[in-house]
Write a protein that holds these residues in place. Sequence first.
Motif, PDB file in Angstrom:
ATOM      1  N   GLU A 316       0.845  -1.187   0.000  1.00 43.02           N
ATOM      2  CA  GLU A 316       0.000   0.000   0.000  1.00 43.02           C
ATOM      3  C   GLU A 316       0.886   1.245   0.000  1.00 43.02           C
ATOM      4  N   LYS A 317       0.395   2.277  -0.601  1.00 39.33           N
ATOM      5  CA  LYS A 317       1.166   3.513  -0.734  1.00 39.33           C
ATOM      6  C   LYS A 317       1.556   4.046   0.645  1.00 39.33           C
ATOM      7  N   GLY A 318       2.856   4.249   0.828  1.00 40.71           N
ATOM      8  CA  GLY A 318       3.356   4.822   2.065  1.00 40.71           C
ATOM      9  C   GLY A 318       3.453   3.855   3.221  1.00 40.71           C
ATOM     10  N   LYS A 319       3.239   2.558   2.971  1.00 40.14           N
ATOM     11  CA  LYS A 319       3.271   1.569   4.055  1.00 40.14           C
ATOM     12  C   LYS A 319       4.255   0.457   3.718  1.00 40.14           C
ATOM     13  N   ASN A 320       4.816  -0.151   4.768  1.00 38.45           N
ATOM     14  CA  ASN A 320       5.679  -1.303   4.553  1.00 38.45           C
ATOM     15  C   ASN A 320       4.825  -2.563   4.450  1.00 38.45           C
ATOM     16  N   TYR A 321       5.486  -3.689   4.229  1.00 44.57           N
ATOM     17  CA  TYR A 321       4.750  -4.948   4.070  1.00 44.57           C
ATOM     18  C   TYR A 321       4.044  -5.373   5.355  1.00 44.57           C
ATOM     19  N   GLU A 322       4.652  -5.116   6.484  1.00 44.27           N
ATOM     20  CA  GLU A 322       4.036  -5.527   7.745  1.00 44.27           C
ATOM     21  C   GLU A 322       2.673  -4.868   7.920  1.00 44.27           C
TER      22      GLU A 322
END
Length: 798
Positions: A316-322
């Motif tokens: 997701e835009k601006g988020k890491n995989y976690e």
Amino acid sequence: MKQLLAAALLIVVACVCGAGVDAEVVSLSSAGGLELKFDTTSANYSVYLDGQMWFGAAHPAAVHLANGWYVAGNNNNNNNNNNNNNNNNNNKLSLVSVSTGETGADDLGVYQRVAARWSAGSYPFETRFKVYKEWEGIVFEQVFLQDIADASTGHNYEVVSAFPAFSAFARSPMRFLSFQGNMAQPQSGPWGSPYTHDATGGSPLILYDKTLRSVVLSPLDNFMVHNQIVSNAFSSDSKSNELLAGLQGMVQHIPAGFTHSTLLYAGRGVTRTVKQWGEVLLRKYNKRPTPPFADVGIQYLGYYTDNGGFYWYNTEKGKNYERTMADVATYINDIGLPVQYYQLDSWWYYKGVNDGLKLWEPMPSVFPNGMEAVSGSFGFKPLILHNRYFSTNNDYEGQFTFINEGDFALPIDQKLFEYIMGKARQWGLHVYEQDWLITTYLNMRATQNNVTNANNWLLAMGNAARAQGLTIQYCMPLPIHLMASVQIQAVTHARASDDYKTTAGNHQWQVAYTSLFHWAVGLVPFKDDFWSSSGNQSGCAYSWGCYEPNPEMQTLVAALTSGPVSPSDGIGHLNSTRLMQTCRQDGLLLKADKPATPLESLWASQFATMSNTHLEQIWESETRIGEFAWHYLFSANLSSAYTVHSTEFADDTSNNQSFLAYDYYRQTVAYFDERHPLVLPKGLQDKATRVFPFTYHTIAPVLANGWTFLGERNKFITVSKQRVMEVNVVSAGKQDSSDNYLSVTVSGVPGELLELSFVGPTSSGTPRISVVKCAIESITATATVTCVSGNNVCTCVA
């Protein structure tokens, strides 16, 4: 006494082999019409089916040594051998002795045996035939009596030994089916047309005639170093091709006493013969076919992040995989979709040289709080975790045994796999996904020039998984990997298609032909992930676009494989209504008893256009409940209309059995018997919309009392063992008598509401569908619907 008998036999053989002695032909037969004829003076042989020769042998055997080929039989030539190797002359493989009249028994049954001892200069070589009495099969054994230091021809599209060596076109006309390359894709056509036959394909080879009399030729052992090639290496005539089976051309060292076996299996009907061939392999290695509950990946609805998935190397835009994975899990819970496991692809672990595996642990940039935190966001549901080929700078070097070559490291140490799998079990690992199998195999000489290395790699992985209570999914397998899986109980399923893409030219959903191969060797085929909705999924990372034009067909095909159903849509795009057609309320997948495979009559229809290599997509599957069978018929992208007859589905004991054909999407039903065939319409993909036209029918039996149970009208597999426990038919009088009734007992999640369809007895007119809504009882988790003749009323008792 045995020693005296053997001595007498050898004396007779020595006389027979002497100069000027008339030929003696020994005939060995098995049940069903398979016969081997063996000439004791030349060790030549031929294979007959039903009195007709299918294969002869111009050159009974051959073996390659450091100084070139040694070939039995006449017409040795001075051509470059094996089509391109560096040897300039064929040497004579001399017959020393033969032995006949022997019988024995092994784990495949009782057999008759004949054998030939050869001399390749001073090197002794032996060939043996085992003809089994109780089934139509011959095992051809090559026995290397002394060590060979360098047998290699240098090429994996060649062989270093040949037995059997058949005249390739002895039986005509025939068609063939085989498999090749990444994911073992099908190849088919008239026998004699070009096809891939090397280390990447050509085995198993299925040959069949117009009557669908069929044979399968394949390795019985040493799967990873077996080749079956078509070659004119041993003839001066460029058109005199032979079908050669043996160890592949890169094999270098062959130890003394090493035995390599090739199986020829014969049967009637292509599908049946392929299935029975696989059963022989499974029996040889005491492996049971994968049951529908073997692991969470094939038993329940899941979610994938594989190539083709929205979140493959994409967050997701601006988020890491976690954070992204936590949001995915929250979304799935919010829409009430009963996903029971999550697959994490190659984006989470460390890469090394050549993008190979360096360390099979999560990178902090991906999961800052570790795998345990991610597993917790999934509600600690089971995980399927991806792995790839090992790099030579992996962090396990020095602790465990590898064979290093270039940028690749071959892990042959079971303790390594036990270590990484054991650690991952703490994170929630249930299924270990081994990807890039083809890449490891083809990019290393060590997997191909040694008779045990590649097999030891697979065994180390499989034995470790079993010790850890895990199962394995194979990805990017060659045909040899699928055959080798018969030795490894932990391998339950494998990819049957290329990677999922939404592109117009991607036909990766066409899995039925490869599924036949998987089913035969006891594996469940996996179609790969897919998108379940047709809306534009903006934010995806694929250059070809973010729109799936065929989500219904993709979902249906996944269900028909009897394998994983694994959507991979982005947040906001999972189509719950569509996906729930594949499973119960708790996510338990509703399956047929077998994966969908090509309709049997397709094999015969191919002879109408012998030059045709196009594979029509008409598939069949079935569910059996007690003595009754329901069939599922799928067609798509047909080049012409196709007529299906009811005899295709009739049991052997009741060829005039009547059916009703239920059109799943129109929700209509029609008579389907000898007088009422089913015509499947022509329909090719629309190039503008990229939509594939398709049809789907349940073929339901008309029962003895006139009733027909169509099954769940809103589930793809309308009748499955995961839902239907019992079908009870009572015929006590005339068809319209109230003493006749049908009862169906079903199971499910307490409170789950089912919609079950029935058709009552009728002698004329259009059959009428009755739908009964029935809720699963809370204590027994079952319900029973009873339908009574006369007034043709069905009622639910929970």
